[in-house]
Motif scaffolding. Sequence first.
Motif, PDB file in Angstrom:
ATOM      1  N   ALA A 188     124.249-110.936  75.193  1.00 48.46           N
ATOM      2  CA  ALA A 188     124.247-109.988  76.359  1.00 48.46           C
ATOM      3  C   ALA A 188     123.731-110.545  77.513  1.00 48.46           C
ATOM      4  O   ALA A 188     124.070-110.119  78.815  1.00 48.46           O
ATOM      5  CB  ALA A 188     123.191-108.764  75.903  1.00 48.46           C
ATOM      6  N   LYS A 189     122.703-111.347  77.633  1.00 50.98           N
ATOM      7  CA  LYS A 189     122.090-111.948  78.714  1.00 50.98           C
ATOM      8  C   LYS A 189     123.033-112.767  79.505  1.00 50.98           C
ATOM      9  O   LYS A 189     123.085-112.738  80.701  1.00 50.98           O
ATOM     10  CB  LYS A 189     120.952-112.877  78.365  1.00 50.98           C
ATOM     11  CG  LYS A 189     120.028-113.143  79.503  1.00 50.98           C
ATOM     12  CD  LYS A 189     118.804-114.045  79.113  1.00 50.98           C
ATOM     13  CE  LYS A 189     118.000-113.636  77.847  1.00 50.98           C
ATOM     14  NZ  LYS A 189     116.836-114.324  77.416  1.00 50.98           N
TER      15      LYS A 189
ATOM     16  N   VAL B  18     121.133-104.350  62.046  1.00 46.83           N
ATOM     17  CA  VAL B  18     120.492-105.065  63.084  1.00 46.83           C
ATOM     18  C   VAL B  18     121.255-104.862  64.397  1.00 46.83           C
ATOM     19  O   VAL B  18     120.704-104.679  65.520  1.00 46.83           O
ATOM     20  CB  VAL B  18     120.691-106.575  62.694  1.00 46.83           C
ATOM     21  CG1 VAL B  18     120.106-107.390  64.055  1.00 46.83           C
ATOM     22  CG2 VAL B  18     119.755-106.937  61.470  1.00 46.83           C
ATOM     23  N   VAL B  19     122.647-104.703  64.201  1.00 39.49           N
ATOM     24  CA  VAL B  19     123.304-104.376  65.731  1.00 39.49           C
ATOM     25  C   VAL B  19     122.841-102.931  66.036  1.00 39.49           C
ATOM     26  O   VAL B  19     122.595-102.659  67.181  1.00 39.49           O
ATOM     27  CB  VAL B  19     124.711-104.406  65.319  1.00 39.49           C
ATOM     28  CG1 VAL B  19     125.657-103.803  66.356  1.00 39.49           C
ATOM     29  CG2 VAL B  19     125.176-105.802  64.793  1.00 39.49           C
TER      30      VAL B  19
ATOM     31  N   GLY C 206     121.915-103.610  75.629  1.00 41.86           N
ATOM     32  CA  GLY C 206     122.500-102.469  76.488  1.00 41.86           C
ATOM     33  C   GLY C 206     123.529-102.759  77.604  1.00 41.86           C
ATOM     34  O   GLY C 206     123.335-103.905  78.040  1.00 41.86           O
ATOM     35  N   GLY C 207     124.588-101.969  77.602  1.00 44.88           N
ATOM     36  CA  GLY C 207     125.560-102.300  78.775  1.00 44.88           C
ATOM     37  C   GLY C 207     126.837-102.937  78.034  1.00 44.88           C
ATOM     38  O   GLY C 207     127.604-103.236  78.660  1.00 44.88           O
ATOM     39  N   HIS C 208     126.578-103.338  76.831  1.00 39.33           N
ATOM     40  CA  HIS C 208     127.620-104.128  76.032  1.00 39.33           C
ATOM     41  C   HIS C 208     128.102-103.578  74.925  1.00 39.33           C
ATOM     42  O   HIS C 208     127.195-103.242  73.877  1.00 39.33           O
ATOM     43  CB  HIS C 208     127.288-105.713  75.682  1.00 39.33           C
ATOM     44  CG  HIS C 208     127.038-106.559  77.003  1.00 39.33           C
ATOM     45  ND1 HIS C 208     128.139-107.298  77.639  1.00 39.33           N
ATOM     46  CD2 HIS C 208     125.992-106.614  77.728  1.00 39.33           C
ATOM     47  CE1 HIS C 208     127.652-107.987  78.492  1.00 39.33           C
ATOM     48  NE2 HIS C 208     126.129-107.492  78.617  1.00 39.33           N
ATOM     49  N   PRO C 209     129.422-103.085  74.790  1.00 42.02           N
ATOM     50  CA  PRO C 209     129.669-102.411  73.353  1.00 42.02           C
ATOM     51  C   PRO C 209     129.856-103.708  72.452  1.00 42.02           C
ATOM     52  O   PRO C 209     130.114-104.965  72.718  1.00 42.02           O
ATOM     53  CB  PRO C 209     131.168-102.061  73.871  1.00 42.02           C
ATOM     54  CG  PRO C 209     131.786-102.974  74.671  1.00 42.02           C
ATOM     55  CD  PRO C 209     130.557-103.022  75.726  1.00 42.02           C
ATOM     56  N   VAL C 210     129.308-103.178  71.196  1.00 42.52           N
ATOM     57  CA  VAL C 210     129.214-104.426  70.067  1.00 42.52           C
ATOM     58  C   VAL C 210     130.077-103.918  68.800  1.00 42.52           C
ATOM     59  O   VAL C 210     129.780-102.837  68.533  1.00 42.52           O
ATOM     60  CB  VAL C 210     127.814-104.514  69.618  1.00 42.52           C
ATOM     61  CG1 VAL C 210     127.618-105.732  68.654  1.00 42.52           C
ATOM     62  CG2 VAL C 210     127.020-104.915  71.023  1.00 42.52           C
ATOM     63  N   SER C 211     131.090-104.693  68.477  1.00 47.39           N
ATOM     64  CA  SER C 211     131.831-104.466  67.369  1.00 47.39           C
ATOM     65  C   SER C 211     131.377-105.263  66.119  1.00 47.39           C
ATOM     66  O   SER C 211     131.146-106.548  66.442  1.00 47.39           O
ATOM     67  CB  SER C 211     133.133-104.746  67.592  1.00 47.39           C
ATOM     68  OG  SER C 211     133.672-106.079  67.997  1.00 47.39           O
TER      69      SER C 211
ATOM     70  N   ALA D  22     120.548-102.075  69.799  1.00 46.44           N
ATOM     71  CA  ALA D  22     121.045-101.529  70.874  1.00 46.44           C
ATOM     72  C   ALA D  22     120.395-101.639  72.357  1.00 46.44           C
ATOM     73  O   ALA D  22     121.048-101.713  73.321  1.00 46.44           O
ATOM     74  CB  ALA D  22     121.168 -99.910  70.726  1.00 46.44           C
ATOM     75  N   GLU D  23     118.980-101.635  72.381  1.00 55.84           N
ATOM     76  CA  GLU D  23     118.241-101.821  73.555  1.00 55.84           C
ATOM     77  C   GLU D  23     118.471-103.391  74.099  1.00 55.84           C
ATOM     78  O   GLU D  23     118.611-103.357  75.262  1.00 55.84           O
ATOM     79  CB  GLU D  23     116.773-101.516  73.089  1.00 55.84           C
ATOM     80  CG  GLU D  23     116.132-101.594  74.404  1.00 55.84           C
ATOM     81  CD  GLU D  23     114.780-101.111  74.296  1.00 55.84           C
ATOM     82  OE1 GLU D  23     113.641-101.405  75.265  1.00 55.84           O
ATOM     83  OE2 GLU D  23     114.269-100.976  73.323  1.00 55.84           O
ATOM     84  N   VAL D  24     118.637-104.084  73.371  1.00 49.12           N
ATOM     85  CA  VAL D  24     118.870-105.764  73.607  1.00 49.12           C
ATOM     86  C   VAL D  24     120.068-105.664  74.112  1.00 49.12           C
ATOM     87  O   VAL D  24     120.379-106.611  75.194  1.00 49.12           O
ATOM     88  CB  VAL D  24     118.535-106.437  72.400  1.00 49.12           C
ATOM     89  CG1 VAL D  24     118.941-108.060  72.876  1.00 49.12           C
ATOM     90  CG2 VAL D  24     117.212-106.424  72.026  1.00 49.12           C
TER      91      VAL D  24
END
Length: 554
Positions: free
Chosen positions: A454-455, A411-412, A420-425, A416-418
């Motif tokens: 992200a928002k 899911v992560v 965007g701009g945030h690295p996710v670990s 990726a588009e949702v």
Amino acid sequence: MRRTRSDDDAVGKTIAEVARAVAEHLDLDPLLNAALDQITVALRANTAWIYLGDEARRSLRLVAYRNLSPDLARQIVEISFDEPLLACRAAASRMLEAIEDLAALPAPDRSLAGISGARGAAAVPLLAGGRIVGVLGYTTPEPRRFTPARRRLVCAIADILAMGMAQARARESGHWLEARLKATCRASLAAESECPRLRRILDAARTGITFTDAETGRVTTNAKAAEMLCQREDSRSGSVQFGAKLCHPDGHPLAHEEIPCHRAIYRNTVSDEELLIVQPDGRQIPVLAGAAPVHGFEGEMAGAVVVFQDVSALREQERLREEWISLITHDMRSPLTVIKGYAQLLIRAGRLPGVSEERSPAVQKALRSILGSAERLTRMVFDLLDASRIEARRLALAPEPVDLPSLVRTVVERAAEVTGGHPVSVEIEGDFSPLAADSGRLEQVLVNLLSNAAKYGYPGTEIRVEVARRGSDARVSVVNQGPGISADDLPQLFTRFYRTRRAQTTRATGIGLGLYISKGLVEAHGGHLWAESTPGETTAFRFTLPVTAPPSTG
């Protein structure tokens, strides 16, 4: 040293004066003040005081004094038998306690240290009928030897004073009991005349009202409650019985300790919740039940009152509204599908006939805007459908074995588009066996939480997804760094159509259904969703899923 007749006469006169002062006053306060005046003179004291004793609490309360400063009196107004003070020692030992010279004390007594010019001191318990009714204390301006004769004199004065105090307190108690009895009689007569009127008022109420006696367990009802709960009287025992059952909104019966009156009596709590009354013929009455404890005159638990408000009409209106929303949103899906399909077709076609090369980029941009708007509107339609299903308790799941860590990673990547701009670990803690869940619905929950992170997170900051075992549950957390959620917003965060103040001021997209739906989906799996936030630092949305039991399918 030999006693003389004049010494005996002086002692007798002193005792007589104190006895006269005590005998002349029937009420406690005048008696204490008159006695202190005589005692101060008779014992050549520069200060004197009287405490009332409470053996049950092992405490003394200062009620009368002579020549004590107001500050000192406030400091020693309430003392315990166990304190290292002269009066306390006398109460604890039940014997006269004396200090012949205060200057020779190794450690100061705080009840005496503030008395200027005091050298000698004594305190004697006031005993009546074997019980301590108080303590008499006094100081003298010079060191004082407490000879056996002096001790007998002080004890004789104490005995007279104790007898007078006991009689005065008994008279006060008698007056109080008499007044209480008269008041009780008046209240009883008034209650007897009011009972029929109150019964008529309660029976006219359109809400069910019950009272449960804490001692006997007997339940008294008004007419509406008797009707709702199918009350009947056993012809043999004469006891009241109820044919209806109290259930949770989903139809599961309440456990005994969950019944509102039980919680109000034994936990002393007030509850307000939605319940279902299921009658013997199968009829179901949705009610809003409110319970509260009732206390007696002395603060003791007397029982509990429960009010049942029939909300059948309200639930029917809600059902019709949800049905209408479901129909409308369902009918909107077809035209939206057509709009999306043609928009995609036109975008793939590239340059359109009749459109100049100069205008083609603008037309393509407009088509992509149409497609994006149609997709957002489609998501809103699906959200409205899910919300109506959750509200009507008609949400269906398709459970299957799910590898939770693998699902979270997938899911992560897809989101990726949702994000965007945030690295996710992704952090996995512990071993996981497959759990029974609807993978599509869990993906919907995760995407919504990632979208929110992200928002509302600070630009470019990391979003952390944690998966861990907690006992018999799996716990998933989505943590971001950002302004956070205010304490005022947290309690309402999962309410339908609720949007935080920050979301309103920043004009963030959405209609306030995402978290409401996510909570409904998690609870349908038998889990729990909640939020934790430290404003200006981090916000975490966490949900649990049971790993040992399959989820509900409806």
